[in-house]
Design an enzyme around this catalytic site. Structure first.
Site, PDB file in Angstrom:
ATOM      1  N   VAL A  26       0.840  -1.203   0.000  1.00  0.00           N
ATOM      2  CA  VAL A  26       0.000   0.000   0.000  1.00  0.00           C
ATOM      3  C   VAL A  26       0.871   1.247   0.000  1.00  0.00           C
ATOM      4  CG1 VAL A  26      -1.587   1.369   1.414  1.00  0.00           C
ATOM      5  CG2 VAL A  26      -2.007  -1.076   1.092  1.00  0.00           C
ATOM      6  N   ARG A  75      -7.716  -4.423  19.371  1.00  0.00           N
ATOM      7  CA  ARG A  75      -9.162  -4.561  19.189  1.00  0.00           C
ATOM      8  C   ARG A  75      -9.784  -3.408  19.969  1.00  0.00           C
ATOM      9  NH1 ARG A  75      -9.690  -9.812  17.074  1.00  0.00           N
ATOM     10  NH2 ARG A  75      -8.037 -11.237  17.720  1.00  0.00           N
ATOM     11  N   GLY A 107     -14.283  -8.268  12.134  1.00  0.00           N
ATOM     12  CA  GLY A 107     -14.600  -7.139  13.004  1.00  0.00           C
ATOM     13  C   GLY A 107     -14.015  -5.842  12.504  1.00  0.00           C
ATOM     14  N   ASP A 131      -8.138 -16.806   9.636  1.00  0.00           N
ATOM     15  CA  ASP A 131      -9.312 -17.679   9.654  1.00  0.00           C
ATOM     16  C   ASP A 131      -9.871 -18.001   8.267  1.00  0.00           C
ATOM     17  OD1 ASP A 131      -9.122 -17.530  12.405  1.00  0.00           O
ATOM     18  OD2 ASP A 131     -10.583 -15.908  12.576  1.00  0.00           O
ATOM     19  N   LYS A 217      -4.767 -49.783  14.798  1.00  0.00           N
ATOM     20  CA  LYS A 217      -4.461 -48.354  14.711  1.00  0.00           C
ATOM     21  C   LYS A 217      -4.829 -47.663  16.007  1.00  0.00           C
ATOM     22  CE  LYS A 217      -4.833 -44.714  11.216  1.00  0.00           C
ATOM     23  NZ  LYS A 217      -5.511 -44.303   9.989  1.00  0.00           N
ATOM     24  N   GLU A 226     -11.161 -24.526  17.254  1.00  0.00           N
ATOM     25  CA  GLU A 226     -11.360 -23.962  18.586  1.00  0.00           C
ATOM     26  C   GLU A 226     -12.830 -23.634  18.814  1.00  0.00           C
ATOM     27  OE1 GLU A 226      -9.222 -20.293  18.890  1.00  0.00           O
ATOM     28  OE2 GLU A 226     -10.192 -19.432  17.129  1.00  0.00           O
ATOM     29  N   HIS A 255      -1.385 -19.259  20.074  1.00  0.00           N
ATOM     30  CA  HIS A 255      -0.918 -18.111  19.317  1.00  0.00           C
ATOM     31  C   HIS A 255       0.320 -18.371  18.471  1.00  0.00           C
ATOM     32  CE1 HIS A 255      -3.779 -16.000  21.905  1.00  0.00           C
ATOM     33  NE2 HIS A 255      -3.758 -15.061  20.990  1.00  0.00           N
TER      34      HIS A 255
END
Length: 325
Positions: A26, A75, A107, A131, A217, A226, A255
């Site tokens: 950018v 956030r 968000g 995600d 197995k 999650e 994380h």
């Protein structure tokens, strides 16, 4: 609205590998096309608190291969209030910023959509989230790197699982989307994936235990998306109670999935969409996310991008089922 001369850029929400590559794209594309670039630190909070500085090509030198975001991220609860957005807009005007480029997930783009509507300003979004849950783009920035990180971790966990004949439940991120879990399960040769998109009336754990643990197995890997209610710990506890003969372990990757140097795919995606964001502004586009679909740059209205029903290819479930016997 007059001609746009100065563009502000920020990263918001959870960090994703490739955000720096997008900042670089950018900044350099903007300067190449005659715009002034101003960097906003710590997401929307930085816009509210006036943490803004001029950016040149030197500011983004050498960052294409680094993880995280040099602009920091947050956030912002204050930005969700009218008073917070009023402060942000006042600082935007005071700094002569005519348009805003926001790199983030669901968000963050929801915030950009609201801000653009409230103050009639040009907001452009880049899909920066591990995600892969933003509608209208094949992949999001950070998704490919994260999937490779998960695959590497699962490869290592398998060594222990096989040595001790254990069932490992490996919990991965993804929020309400199973793209990470399903595709990393296929890539790592896991025996099963438990994902939101497959949450029918069928008990996924019982189905897996009947199908996946057979013959001799006794070691296997299950990738779990999650969830506050049905994460890896939930399924491990159930196996302890319902199938006590099996030795069960849980690994929550957490994380570490977000970090690391971005893959070539994410660097290219971030670079292309970053340039696409500047092109969108020059074309007079407003309040859209820049994505890539079928290898072409596309402009997706924010209201579409943040939809919660991004198509999930159910054939991937069949692929994993057939290959995990």
């Amino acid at each position: 609205m007059g001609r746009i001369k100065t563009i502000g850029i920020l990263t918001s929400g959870g960090d994703a590998p490739g955000m720096n590559a997008a900042i670089r794209a950018v900044t350099r594309s903007g300067i190449y096309n005659g715009f002034n670039i101003k960097a906003i630190y710590r997401g929307y909070d930085g816009l509210i608190n006036n943490e803004i500085k001029d950016f040149t090509t030197e500011n983004v030198s050498g960052i294409i291969g680094t993880g995280g975001t040099i602009l920091k991220t947050a956030r912002s609860k204050e930005f969700m209030t009218q008073e917070g957005r009023d402060k942000a807009y006042a600082n935007m005007q005071a700094n002569g910023i005519d348009a805003l480029i926001v790199i983030g997930g669901n968000g963050s783009l929801t915030g950009a959509m609201q801000f653009g509507r409230d103050y009639d300003v040009c907001c452009i979004g880049l899909p920066g989230t591990i995600d892969n849950d933003l509608y209208g783009t094949d992949n999001t920035i950070g998704y490919d790197t994260t999937m490779n990180t998960i695959m590497d971790c699962v490869d290592r966990i398998r060594d222990t699982a096989q040595s001790h004949e254990r069932i490992f439940f490996v919990e991965v991120m993804g929020r309400d989307a199973g793209f990470l879990a399903q595709n990393s399960a296929i890539a790592s040769g896991a025996e099963a994936a438990i994902i939101p998109e497959d949450s029918t009336d069928v008990d996924q754990l019982a189905q897996f235990m009947e199908r996946g643990i057979r013959k001799s197995k006794k070691s296997c890997i299950v990738i779990v998306s999650e969830s506050p209610k049905c994460g890896a710990m939930y399924y491990a506890d159930r196996v302890h109670k319902e199938f006590p003969d099996y030795d069960v372990r849980v690994s929550i990757l957490g994380h570490l999935q977000r970090g690391g140097s971005p893959s070539a795919h994410d660097r290219i995606l971030a670079s292309r969409t970053g340039v696409g964001a500047i092109e969108a502004i020059m074309q007079g586009q407003r309040n859209v996310m820049v994505g890539i679909r079928n290898n072409d740059i596309v402009y997706v209205p924010f209201s579409e991008a943040i939809r919660s029903d991004k198509p999930f290819d159910k054939k991937l479930i069949q692929v994993l089922d057939e290959l995990s016997i």
